[in-house]
Design a protein around this motif. Structure first.
Motif, PDB file in Angstrom:
ATOM      1  N   GLY A 173       0.775  -1.232   0.000  1.00 18.05           N
ATOM      2  CA  GLY A 173       0.000   0.000   0.000  1.00 18.05           C
ATOM      3  C   GLY A 173       0.802   1.275   0.000  1.00 18.05           C
ATOM      4  N   VAL A 174       2.120   1.171   0.011  1.00 17.02           N
ATOM      5  CA  VAL A 174       2.968   2.353  -0.115  1.00 17.02           C
ATOM      6  C   VAL A 174       3.585   2.295  -1.513  1.00 17.02           C
ATOM      7  CG1 VAL A 174       5.012   3.581   0.729  1.00 17.02           C
ATOM      8  CG2 VAL A 174       3.455   2.472   2.352  1.00 17.02           C
ATOM      9  N   ASP A 175       3.299   3.333  -2.300  1.00 22.04           N
ATOM     10  CA  ASP A 175       3.731   3.339  -3.694  1.00 22.04           C
ATOM     11  C   ASP A 175       5.106   3.944  -3.916  1.00 22.04           C
ATOM     12  OD1 ASP A 175       1.192   2.326  -5.010  1.00 22.04           O
ATOM     13  OD2 ASP A 175       0.430   4.010  -3.828  1.00 22.04           O
ATOM     14  N   ALA A 176       5.569   4.769  -2.993  1.00 19.08           N
ATOM     15  CA  ALA A 176       6.881   5.399  -3.131  1.00 19.08           C
ATOM     16  C   ALA A 176       7.418   5.771  -1.759  1.00 19.08           C
ATOM     17  CB  ALA A 176       6.789   6.654  -3.997  1.00 19.08           C
ATOM     18  N   VAL A 177       8.736   5.764  -1.642  1.00 15.76           N
ATOM     19  CA  VAL A 177       9.423   6.179  -0.417  1.00 15.76           C
ATOM     20  C   VAL A 177      10.525   7.152  -0.804  1.00 15.76           C
ATOM     21  CG1 VAL A 177      10.935   5.439   1.471  1.00 15.76           C
ATOM     22  CG2 VAL A 177       8.958   4.046   0.844  1.00 15.76           C
ATOM     23  N   VAL A 178      10.586   8.252  -0.085  1.00 17.88           N
ATOM     24  CA  VAL A 178      11.709   9.180  -0.199  1.00 17.88           C
ATOM     25  C   VAL A 178      12.330   9.244   1.192  1.00 17.88           C
ATOM     26  CG1 VAL A 178      12.452  11.536  -0.689  1.00 17.88           C
ATOM     27  CG2 VAL A 178      10.548  10.521  -1.993  1.00 17.88           C
ATOM     28  N   ALA A 179      13.570   8.802   1.294  1.00 21.39           N
ATOM     29  CA  ALA A 179      14.273   8.788   2.578  1.00 21.39           C
ATOM     30  C   ALA A 179      15.470   9.731   2.484  1.00 21.39           C
ATOM     31  CB  ALA A 179      14.722   7.375   2.916  1.00 21.39           C
ATOM     32  N   VAL A 180      15.472  10.742   3.323  1.00 16.41           N
ATOM     33  CA  VAL A 180      16.539  11.741   3.327  1.00 16.41           C
ATOM     34  C   VAL A 180      17.382  11.536   4.575  1.00 16.41           C
ATOM     35  CG1 VAL A 180      17.047  14.216   3.327  1.00 16.41           C
ATOM     36  CG2 VAL A 180      15.031  13.351   2.101  1.00 16.41           C
ATOM     37  N   SER A 181      18.659  11.213   4.383  1.00 20.05           N
ATOM     38  CA  SER A 181      19.604  11.033   5.491  1.00 20.05           C
ATOM     39  C   SER A 181      19.128  10.001   6.502  1.00 20.05           C
ATOM     40  CB  SER A 181      19.864  12.366   6.211  1.00 20.05           C
ATOM     41  OG  SER A 181      20.366  13.320   5.318  1.00 20.05           O
ATOM     42  N   SER A 182      18.676   8.863   6.018  1.00 21.71           N
ATOM     43  CA  SER A 182      18.141   7.856   6.950  1.00 21.71           C
ATOM     44  C   SER A 182      19.217   6.867   7.390  1.00 21.71           C
ATOM     45  CB  SER A 182      16.970   7.112   6.322  1.00 21.71           C
ATOM     46  OG  SER A 182      17.406   6.298   5.267  1.00 21.71           O
ATOM     47  N   PRO A 183      19.330   6.657   8.702  1.00 24.71           N
ATOM     48  CA  PRO A 183      20.307   5.692   9.233  1.00 24.71           C
ATOM     49  C   PRO A 183      19.698   4.295   9.308  1.00 24.71           C
ATOM     50  CG  PRO A 183      19.316   6.892  11.035  1.00 24.71           C
ATOM     51  CD  PRO A 183      18.717   7.431   9.763  1.00 24.71           C
ATOM     52  N   LEU A 184      19.632   3.595   8.174  1.00 26.51           N
ATOM     53  CA  LEU A 184      18.979   2.288   8.166  1.00 26.51           C
ATOM     54  C   LEU A 184      19.694   1.284   9.058  1.00 26.51           C
ATOM     55  CD1 LEU A 184      16.683   0.579   7.173  1.00 26.51           C
ATOM     56  CD2 LEU A 184      18.010   0.032   5.153  1.00 26.51           C
ATOM     57  N   TYR A 185      21.024   1.329   9.087  1.00 25.49           N
ATOM     58  CA  TYR A 185      21.785   0.411   9.932  1.00 25.49           C
ATOM     59  C   TYR A 185      22.285   1.173  11.153  1.00 25.49           C
ATOM     60  CZ  TYR A 185      21.444  -2.627   5.949  1.00 25.49           C
ATOM     61  OH  TYR A 185      20.948  -3.398   4.934  1.00 25.49           O
ATOM     62  N   LEU A 186      21.491   1.191  12.189  1.00 22.17           N
ATOM     63  CA  LEU A 186      21.812   1.990  13.369  1.00 22.17           C
ATOM     64  C   LEU A 186      23.132   1.585  14.009  1.00 22.17           C
ATOM     65  CD1 LEU A 186      18.271   2.109  14.991  1.00 22.17           C
ATOM     66  CD2 LEU A 186      19.388   3.876  13.623  1.00 22.17           C
ATOM     67  N   SER A 187      23.483   0.302  13.925  1.00 25.06           N
ATOM     68  CA  SER A 187      24.699  -0.154  14.592  1.00 25.06           C
ATOM     69  C   SER A 187      25.973   0.352  13.921  1.00 25.06           C
ATOM     70  CB  SER A 187      24.716  -1.678  14.663  1.00 25.06           C
ATOM     71  OG  SER A 187      24.753  -2.214  13.365  1.00 25.06           O
ATOM     72  N   LEU A 188      25.872   0.998  12.766  1.00 22.33           N
ATOM     73  CA  LEU A 188      27.054   1.532  12.086  1.00 22.33           C
ATOM     74  C   LEU A 188      27.424   2.937  12.555  1.00 22.33           C
ATOM     75  CD1 LEU A 188      26.378   0.372   8.423  1.00 22.33           C
ATOM     76  CD2 LEU A 188      27.813  -0.715  10.144  1.00 22.33           C
ATOM     77  N   TYR A 189      26.627   3.521  13.452  1.00 24.43           N
ATOM     78  CA  TYR A 189      26.856   4.898  13.853  1.00 24.43           C
ATOM     79  C   TYR A 189      27.597   4.968  15.179  1.00 24.43           C
ATOM     80  CZ  TYR A 189      24.133   6.232   9.931  1.00 24.43           C
ATOM     81  OH  TYR A 189      23.715   6.410   8.648  1.00 24.43           O
ATOM     82  N   PRO A 190      28.888   5.354  15.154  1.00 27.02           N
ATOM     83  CA  PRO A 190      29.688   5.344  16.379  1.00 27.02           C
ATOM     84  C   PRO A 190      29.210   6.345  17.430  1.00 27.02           C
ATOM     85  CG  PRO A 190      30.886   6.391  14.589  1.00 27.02           C
ATOM     86  CD  PRO A 190      29.645   5.802  13.989  1.00 27.02           C
ATOM     87  N   ASP A 191      28.469   7.384  17.017  1.00 31.33           N
ATOM     88  CA  ASP A 191      27.976   8.323  18.022  1.00 31.33           C
ATOM     89  C   ASP A 191      26.846   7.705  18.850  1.00 31.33           C
ATOM     90  OD1 ASP A 191      25.587  10.286  16.183  1.00 31.33           O
ATOM     91  OD2 ASP A 191      26.504   8.394  15.622  1.00 31.33           O
ATOM     92  N   VAL A 192      26.255   6.634  18.379  1.00 35.59           N
ATOM     93  CA  VAL A 192      25.231   5.926  19.141  1.00 35.59           C
ATOM     94  C   VAL A 192      25.828   4.690  19.793  1.00 35.59           C
ATOM     95  CG1 VAL A 192      23.021   4.718  19.005  1.00 35.59           C
ATOM     96  CG2 VAL A 192      23.371   6.811  17.686  1.00 35.59           C
ATOM     97  N   PHE A 193      26.526   3.884  19.017  1.00 37.66           N
ATOM     98  CA  PHE A 193      27.141   2.662  19.535  1.00 37.66           C
ATOM     99  C   PHE A 193      28.647   2.841  19.509  1.00 37.66           C
ATOM    100  CE2 PHE A 193      23.189   1.292  17.488  1.00 37.66           C
ATOM    101  CZ  PHE A 193      22.526   0.868  18.613  1.00 37.66           C
ATOM    102  N   HIS A 194      29.230   3.037  20.660  1.00 35.67           N
ATOM    103  CA  HIS A 194      30.653   3.351  20.734  1.00 35.67           C
ATOM    104  C   HIS A 194      31.535   2.136  20.516  1.00 35.67           C
ATOM    105  CE1 HIS A 194      29.697   7.375  22.007  1.00 35.67           C
ATOM    106  NE2 HIS A 194      28.824   6.858  22.833  1.00 35.67           N
ATOM    107  N   HIS A 195      30.975   0.974  20.650  1.00 39.04           N
ATOM    108  CA  HIS A 195      31.773  -0.227  20.548  1.00 39.04           C
ATOM    109  C   HIS A 195      30.862  -1.406  20.233  1.00 39.04           C
ATOM    110  CE1 HIS A 195      34.485  -3.472  21.764  1.00 39.04           C
ATOM    111  NE2 HIS A 195      35.448  -2.600  21.553  1.00 39.04           N
ATOM    112  N   LYS A 196      31.396  -2.434  19.590  1.00 33.88           N
ATOM    113  CA  LYS A 196      30.579  -3.618  19.297  1.00 33.88           C
ATOM    114  C   LYS A 196      30.046  -4.273  20.563  1.00 33.88           C
ATOM    115  CE  LYS A 196      32.417  -4.609  14.797  1.00 33.88           C
ATOM    116  NZ  LYS A 196      32.715  -5.608  13.828  1.00 33.88           N
TER     117      LYS A 196
END
Length: 176
Positions: free
Chosen positions: A129-152
């Motif tokens: 039911g969603v025909d289109a998506v526009v994503a601006v600067s979306s962090p799809l993989y949250l675990s890749l962001y060191p400012d959120v996750f400082h370490h594995k």
């Protein structure tokens, strides 16, 4: 305090989300064929300067547009510290139900910024039911962001405990 920036055809709306009442603004041109739901980012709200410009452009182009505040944001009910991505997905579903229940349109797009873009992508991937998506600067993989996750090890702790305490704008909250 949230600044209301009026647009010519807007009206305030509210609808039930799973965590409480969600507040939004509807931009309804006289004639429209398609609808767009604008999803703001984490700690954002529906009338940031970016969203205002997008809503003006959508209105001018003749789209029915709904911008709303996610659970715990802006004028919507809830506490931001209780927010989850699952909650935001449910809020997006509630917004879609609201539009489909009250208006007839041919196609629906989700336009999301930052975390709102992630919500748009995840929702559209799992739901018809969603025909289109526009994503601006979306962090799809949250675990890749060191400012959120400082370490594995933080990711491992998140998985084992079910939450991770982080800080944003100097305020601690739990990611669930």
């Amino acid at each position: 305090c949230f600044l209301r920036l009026p647009l010519s055809m807007s009206s305030d709306v509210s609808f039930a989300g799973t965590g409480g009442l969600l507040k939004g603004s509807l931009f309804q041109p006289r004639a429209f064929q398609h609808a767009v739901i604008v999803l703001h980012g984490f700690r954002g709200y529906r009338f940031s300067s970016k969203k205002r410009a997008w809503l003006q452009a959508l209105e001018k182009a003749g789209y029915l547009a709904l911008a709303f505040d996610f659970f715990g944001h802006g004028e919507s009910e809830g506490r931001i510290k209780d927010l989850t991505v699952t909650q935001e997905l449910k809020d997006a579903a509630a917004a879609i139900r609201y539009l489909r229940s009250n208006f007839q349109f041919r196609k629906l797009a989700l336009l999301g910024h930052s975390m709102g873009g992630t919500v748009a992508e995840l929702y559209a991937a799992k739901n018809a039911g969603v025909d289109a998506v526009v994503a601006v600067s979306s962090p799809l993989y949250l675990s890749l962001y060191p400012d959120v996750f400082h370490h594995k090890m933080d990711v491992a702790a998140w998985r084992s405990k079910g939450f991770l305490t982080v800080s944003s704008a100097g305020e601690p909250f739990d990611l669930k």
